[in-house]
Write a protein that holds these residues in place. Structure first.
Motif, PDB file in Angstrom:
ATOM      1  N   PRO A  95      46.347  40.845  31.154  1.00 50.38           N
ATOM      2  CA  PRO A  95      47.149  39.921  31.982  1.00 50.38           C
ATOM      3  C   PRO A  95      46.638  39.848  33.426  1.00 50.38           C
ATOM      4  O   PRO A  95      46.674  38.790  34.045  1.00 50.38           O
ATOM      5  N   LEU A  96      46.136  41.003  33.922  1.00 48.58           N
ATOM      6  CA  LEU A  96      45.631  41.019  35.299  1.00 48.58           C
ATOM      7  C   LEU A  96      44.406  40.105  35.433  1.00 48.58           C
ATOM      8  O   LEU A  96      44.287  39.334  36.391  1.00 48.58           O
ATOM      9  N   VAL A  97      43.511  40.184  34.440  1.00 50.30           N
ATOM     10  CA  VAL A  97      42.307  39.332  34.464  1.00 50.30           C
ATOM     11  C   VAL A  97      42.722  37.855  34.405  1.00 50.30           C
ATOM     12  O   VAL A  97      42.190  37.020  35.145  1.00 50.30           O
ATOM     13  N   ILE A  98      43.704  37.551  33.544  1.00 53.97           N
ATOM     14  CA  ILE A  98      44.161  36.152  33.425  1.00 53.97           C
ATOM     15  C   ILE A  98      44.759  35.700  34.767  1.00 53.97           C
ATOM     16  O   ILE A  98      44.508  34.594  35.237  1.00 53.97           O
ATOM     17  N   LEU A  99      45.523  36.613  35.381  1.00 51.84           N
ATOM     18  CA  LEU A  99      46.158  36.313  36.669  1.00 51.84           C
ATOM     19  C   LEU A  99      45.101  36.007  37.735  1.00 51.84           C
ATOM     20  O   LEU A  99      45.213  35.006  38.470  1.00 51.84           O
ATOM     21  N   ILE A 100      44.087  36.862  37.800  1.00 47.69           N
ATOM     22  CA  ILE A 100      43.016  36.666  38.800  1.00 47.69           C
ATOM     23  C   ILE A 100      42.291  35.351  38.511  1.00 47.69           C
ATOM     24  O   ILE A 100      42.016  34.563  39.420  1.00 47.69           O
ATOM     25  N   PHE A 101      42.018  35.110  37.225  1.00 54.12           N
ATOM     26  CA  PHE A 101      41.329  33.865  36.840  1.00 54.12           C
ATOM     27  C   PHE A 101      42.154  32.649  37.260  1.00 54.12           C
ATOM     28  O   PHE A 101      41.632  31.695  37.837  1.00 54.12           O
ATOM     29  N   CYS A 102      43.458  32.713  36.990  1.00 55.66           N
ATOM     30  CA  CYS A 102      44.335  31.575  37.342  1.00 55.66           C
ATOM     31  C   CYS A 102      44.384  31.383  38.854  1.00 55.66           C
ATOM     32  O   CYS A 102      44.329  30.253  39.349  1.00 55.66           O
ATOM     33  N   GLY A 103      44.467  32.498  39.577  1.00 55.97           N
ATOM     34  CA  GLY A 103      44.518  32.427  41.035  1.00 55.97           C
ATOM     35  C   GLY A 103      43.255  31.786  41.590  1.00 55.97           C
ATOM     36  O   GLY A 103      43.322  30.874  42.430  1.00 55.97           O
ATOM     37  N   PHE A 104      42.109  32.243  41.100  1.00 57.19           N
ATOM     38  CA  PHE A 104      40.822  31.716  41.570  1.00 57.19           C
ATOM     39  C   PHE A 104      40.697  30.229  41.206  1.00 57.19           C
ATOM     40  O   PHE A 104      40.296  29.403  42.034  1.00 57.19           O
ATOM     41  N   THR A 105      41.065  29.903  39.969  1.00 57.56           N
ATOM     42  CA  THR A 105      40.947  28.504  39.519  1.00 57.56           C
ATOM     43  C   THR A 105      41.888  27.606  40.324  1.00 57.56           C
ATOM     44  O   THR A 105      41.518  26.487  40.676  1.00 57.56           O
ATOM     45  N   TYR A 106      43.089  28.127  40.606  1.00 54.81           N
ATOM     46  CA  TYR A 106      44.041  27.325  41.390  1.00 54.81           C
ATOM     47  C   TYR A 106      43.460  27.040  42.773  1.00 54.81           C
ATOM     48  O   TYR A 106      43.541  25.918  43.279  1.00 54.81           O
TER      49      TYR A 106
END
Lengths: 492, 159
Positions: free
Chosen positions: B20-31
């Motif tokens: 979930p942390l990796v997904i969170l970081i990915f979403c944050g960066f993509t956003y």
């Protein structure tokens, strides 16, 4: 009617017939190899079809789809290892029957049930796809948007995994589809100023990665257990008594398989499970199931093969893939510049019927291949894995490169392979990722067009009856089961 | 045995939160990336801004990740096997060797992959290390007319 005949006449081309025979044999080999399945096979062969004529290319892919789905039964019966996941239920009775010394009877029954299921589903495809396309012809962008959303919502149940994880994987696929120039506005998105990304990320390298390379990475970690191999003397056609016992099961499973296939994203695996369960439920001797019941074999095989024709109905008529392999075929259609959907049956109906007849031909062809060649194809399982998987790797890499002769595609395939491995490891199915990538662009376009039509008032979407219908279906696909379970809990 | 089990449990707990942390970081960066997209003036935006759709997806992904943590946490039953880790290494080797020669990189990677299985025979090396790469090269070069990227080995054929 003209297209019906013109499509049939396409089979008068000897080169197409030779190609179909070769693809059928290739598909049987792919299906018989444990670990490889119709989706992986079609994804690996997709780059090789680029140089072919569209009819030949799509006919080859559908031939692989049909024949590989059938061939999974060979290994399921002879070595208790399903060649494809759709044949997993065939193991339950096929292998015990083979252990009793009746491998030939089990295979003969599987071949006949598969052929009947396949042929009936192609007939349904011929009748239903044009009708569905005609109904969809009047769809405006909001209806298409809601329909695509419904198709994507069906991903929640794919592969039997966690619905939340499946939807998340689908969202990731849709997000990847936004890479490149936005067709509505011409703005570059996620391209990092790299010219190779302006056209977006190709779905073929992604499919090669998630289906081919990630499967190889999974297979490497599997231990190599020695397999019990049943000797096959000769394939026997089912006896009259066998037919009397299983004809109802075959018909029932054919209906189930075709219906399941038509549902977006559901495929042969789900069909075979339901087909098998229903065969057991309706059987007069359910206690024989798991010990070599011929109804079990017939129920599973008729269902998984009839799902192939069913899956092509929404794929061709609506542009919504009916199964993971149909998603690869959809990608093949798009690579050849063909846009599946209602217009296919008005503007390219000859093409559509050529594909239908090719599928019919292949279904009849593997009756012969299955009855006379299964003994030979069973030997395919002897191919050492240490040769098979490096070959899959080399064909994955070269196939990805050959598409546009671009190293970017190789990196995308490798990256997708590694991502696919970790997704599988953590319980995410890779199928929603692939389908999301294909449908993402369509979904965004339809959403944008709907917003233009509705003057950015998205809340007006449900005021259109058909849009509301598909939105309700989407809601039911996503929340129907939890709500039903909750109601049942409250009742008890 | 016990220490193995403890290690595996610890690894599994780590992965439960890591994903979930990796997904969170990915979403944050993509956003953050989507905020950098060109915004269209109202007359040209044709329904939605280019960043709207990806942002909608990212929001949905974040919601689903929260749902995974809450309702359906990541469970891993076993650690990654050594052959798989070595296969990742081989992919890395392939990426490096491609800089020298595509064909050479393919051959070395295939030979390496063969070694990852327990059973090893001389004929397997012969088939996978030489016959398959050479066969694939000529199949693509002569039949499909696909030219491999140039390198020290492919130059011998291309001249």
């Amino acid at each position: 009617m003209d297209s019906f005949i013109t499509g049939l006449l396409a089979l008068a081309d000897p080169s197409l017939v030779v190609l179909l025979i070769a693809a059928t044999l290739g598909g049987v080999i792919i299906g018989a190899l444990p670990g490889l399945n119709a989706t992986t096979g079609a994804a690996l062969l997709l780059p090789f079809t680029i140089t072919m004529e569209p009819v030949a290319a799509i006919a080859v892919l559908t031939a692989i789809y049909c024949s590989a789905t059938f061939a999974g039964a060979i290994t399921a019966i002879l070595i208790n290892t399903p060649g494809t996941s759709a044949s997993a239920t065939t193991c339950l009775d096929g292998f015990p029957l083979a252990q009793k010394g009746e491998a030939g009877r089990a295979l003969g029954l599987a071949v006949v049930a598969s052929t009947i299921g396949g042929v009936c589903s192609v007939i349904v495809l011929m009748l239903a796809a044009p009708l569905l396309a005609r109904a969809a012809y009047s769809f405006a962008p909001p209806e298409y948007f809601a329909l695509t959303l419904f198709g994507l919502s069906m991903l929640a149940t794919i592969g039997g995994g966690s619905p939340v994880k499946n939807i998340l994987a689908g969202c990731l696929g849709i997000l990847v589809s936004t890479v490149g120039i936005d067709l509505m506005t011409g703005v570059e998105r996620f391209t990092f100023d790299m010219s190779v990304l302006t056209d977006g990320i190709g779905f073929v390298p992604v499919m090669i990665g998630v289906f081919g390379i990630s499967e190889m990475l999974v297979q490497i970690s599997n231990s190599q257990e020695s397999l019990e191999r049943i000797k096959l003397k000769a394939i026997k056609l089912p006896s009259k008594a066998d037919y009397i016992k299983v004809w109802k099961t075959i018909l029932r499973s054919t209906g189930i398989g075709t219906f399941i296939g038509i549902l977006p994203a559901e495929g042969a695996t789900v069909a075979s499970m339901i087909g098998y369960n229903e065969a057991k439920r309706w059987s007069k001797t359910p206690e024989e199931f798991g010990k070599g019941a011929i109804e079990g074999i017939a129920g599973s095989e008729a269902a998984n093969n009839s799902a192939t024709g069913g899956a092509m109905v929404p794929t061709l008529a609506l542009g919504i893939p009916g199964s993971p392999t149909a998603a690869v075929i959809l990608a093949g259609l798009m690579v050849h510049g063909l846009r599946p959907g209602p217009t296919m049956f008005t503007e390219q109906s000859d093409f559509a019927f050529s594909i239908f007849w090719s599928m019919m031909f292949v279904n009849l062809l593997f009756l012969g291949v299955g009855l006379y060649g299964a003994k030979i194809f069973a030997r395919v399982t002897l191919v050492p894995v240490q040769i098979l998987w490096p070959c899959v790797f080399i064909f994955s890499i070269v196939g990805a490169y050959a598409l546009d002769q671009s190293m970017m595609d190789v990196w995308v395939a490798l990256g997708s392979g590694v991502l696919g491995y970790f997704m599988r490891r953590y319980g995410f199915s890779v199928v929603p990722l692939a389908i999301g990538l294909i449908l993402g662009e369509i979904l965004e376009q339809r959403f944008g067009q709907s917003m233009v039509m509705l003057k950015e008032q998205w809340w007006l979407l449900p005021t259109r009856p058909l849009t509301l219908f598909f939105l309700v279906l989407t809601f039911l696909a996503l929340f129907g089961k939890p709500i039903w379970n909750r109601i049942k809990q409250l009742r008890t | 045995m016990d220490s193995d089990l403890k290690q595996s449990t610890r690894g599994a707990t780590l992965e439960t939160w890591l994903v979930p942390l990796v997904i969170l970081i990915f979403c944050g960066f993509t956003y953050w990336l989507t905020t950098e997209f060109t915004r269209m003036p109202p007359i040209l935006k044709r329904g939605i801004q280019p960043s709207d759709f990806p942002q909608l997806l990212i929001a949905l992904m974040l919601g689903l990740t929260a749902l995974i943590v809450w309702k359906d946490p990541i469970r891993v039953s076993e650690r990654i096997h050594n052959p798989t880790l070595m296969a990742f290494g081989l992919i890395g080797v392939f990426v490096l060797l491609v800089q020298l020669d595509f064909f050479f990189a393919l051959t070395v990677s295939c030979l390496g992959l063969t070694l990852l299985w327990k059973k090893r025979n001389w004929y397997t090396f012969l088939i996978v290390g030489f016959l398959v790469p050479i066969g694939v090269f000529f199949l693509f070069d002569q039949v499909f007319e696909v030219r491999f990227p140039r390198g020290f080995l492919t130059n011998l054929w291309y001249g």
